[in-house]
Design a protein around this motif. Structure first.
Motif, PDB file in Angstrom:
ATOM      1  N   LYS A 209      14.602  27.358  23.106  1.00  0.00           N
ATOM      2  CA  LYS A 209      14.176  25.996  22.852  1.00  0.00           C
ATOM      3  C   LYS A 209      15.083  25.528  21.396  1.00  0.00           C
ATOM      4  O   LYS A 209      15.196  26.673  20.785  1.00  0.00           O
ATOM      5  CB  LYS A 209      12.851  25.818  22.642  1.00  0.00           C
ATOM      6  N   THR A 212      14.338  26.992  17.566  1.00  0.00           N
ATOM      7  CA  THR A 212      13.325  28.225  17.621  1.00  0.00           C
ATOM      8  C   THR A 212      13.785  28.999  16.397  1.00  0.00           C
ATOM      9  O   THR A 212      15.075  29.179  15.838  1.00  0.00           O
ATOM     10  CB  THR A 212      13.624  29.188  18.781  1.00  0.00           C
ATOM     11  N   GLY A 313       8.814  30.828  24.461  1.00  0.00           N
ATOM     12  CA  GLY A 313      10.046  29.677  24.409  1.00  0.00           C
ATOM     13  C   GLY A 313      11.366  30.394  24.283  1.00  0.00           C
ATOM     14  O   GLY A 313      12.507  29.884  24.204  1.00  0.00           O
TER      15      GLY A 313
END
Length: 332
Positions: A209, A212, A313
């Protein structure tokens, strides 16, 4: 291999320049341009893969002594006498490549390579030299002596290989019936008490994402390795989509591990050959149905080894570059 030559006289300097003509490297004469022996050694021990002293062994030994740390990190050190009669490796003969370098130097100037490592003296298989030639990381260098000791004592040594190895198996080596019986293992997934040789062939495909952090990527990578029992040392590079090329966390994560990271467009990723784990969400955001698997395969030019793994993620996948080990352990 980056090489640095140091000479002490005009005769030695001429020989160093001759050697550098065939085996390129920087050439310096001690004392010129205010360069001292201690200064040159301190700099080159860190910067170069190999140091070649054209002079006396005693001078070289005293110069490098304060800098020697580990057989896994020390550079190769070779001494050549001024007359070019002998090439003597004195540090990192196998893992650092000093023995091979001494042979190469000897071939250039007609010297005798003086190899004092026990396996070379007896002409038997050297597992650490073999590992270097196969582009493998030795995970437990302290176990090298256990393998070499058995061979020197005339005892059988058992191996495990997760990849086919071509050529004639060296004398004294036998395939292990079980992994537990192996004295050394060629593998990406080390287990047990063997000496583990890990091929440096992995490319880590990364998806994440926006924003991050490097810490999040690091934690996910640890989980990825733990899930598969995989040796992180196998990874040599990383790859992702060009949408992530300015992500500071991703860049910092790769920099920490010393991996070059390459970024590909969605169109390039779509061209990667193979079957991949599709995601409609990833498709809607990036324009391609999978980032980590496709990036890994495309960059490695090989096969997918571990498919998509998701954690907090982050997605990882591993592909391996083509790898064709053989049983030769010395340069021809």
């Amino acid at each position: 291999m980056t090489r640095a030559y140091l000479a002490f006289t005009e005769t030695g300097l001429a020989l160093a320049k001759c050697l550098a003509g065939s085996l390129p490297g920087s050439v310096t004469r001690c004392g010129q341009n205010d360069i001292s022996l201690a200064e040159w050694t301190s700099v080159q021990f860190v910067q170069s893969d190999a140091l070649i002293f054209v002079g006396a062994v005693g001078i070289a030994v005293r110069a490098i002594a304060p800098h020697c740390k580990s057989k896994t990190t020390d550079p190769a050190v070779v001494v050549v006498d001024e007359c070019g009669r002998f090439a003597v490796p004195i540090l990192s003969g196998h893992l650092g490549g000093a023995n091979d370098l001494a042979r190469a130097i000897a071939a250039v100037c007609g010297a005798v390579p003086v190899l004092t490592t026990a396996t070379d003296a007896h002409g038997i298989f050297a597992v650490d030299e073999w590992a270097k030639h196969q582009n493998c990381m030795v995970l437990e260098p302290e176990r090298i002596k256990l393998v070499s000791g058995k061979l020197l004592a005339g005892q059988p040594v058992y191996y495990q290989a997760d990849f086919p190895v071509t050529g004639t198996v060296p004398a004294g080596l036998f395939p292990a019936d079980t992994p537990e019986k192996a004295d050394f293992a060629l593998t990406l997934c080390p287990t047990g008490q063997a000496l583990h040789l890990v091929p440096r062939i992995g490319v880590l495909g990364i998806g994440c994402k926006r924003c991050t952090s490097a810490d999040t990527l690091e934690a996910a990578f640890a989980a990825f390795c733990a899930r598969h029992g995989f040796a992180a040392q196998a990874v040599t590079a990383a790859a992702s989509i060009d949408l992530k090329q300015n992500e500071p966390g991703l860049l910092a994560f790769c920099l920490t591990h010393g991996w070059p990271v390459r970024f590909y467009s969605a169109a390039q990723l779509r061209s990667a050959p193979g079957q991949f784990t599709p995601s409609s969400f990833v498709q809607s955001v990036t324009g391609v149905d999978n980032v980590c698997e496709r990036a890994a395969v495309l960059d490695a030019g090989g096969n997918l080894f571990y498919p998509k793994f998701a954690c907090n993620g982050v997605t990882f996948a591993l592909a391996c570059r083509p790898f064709a080990p053989d049983w030769r352990w010395q340069n021809a």
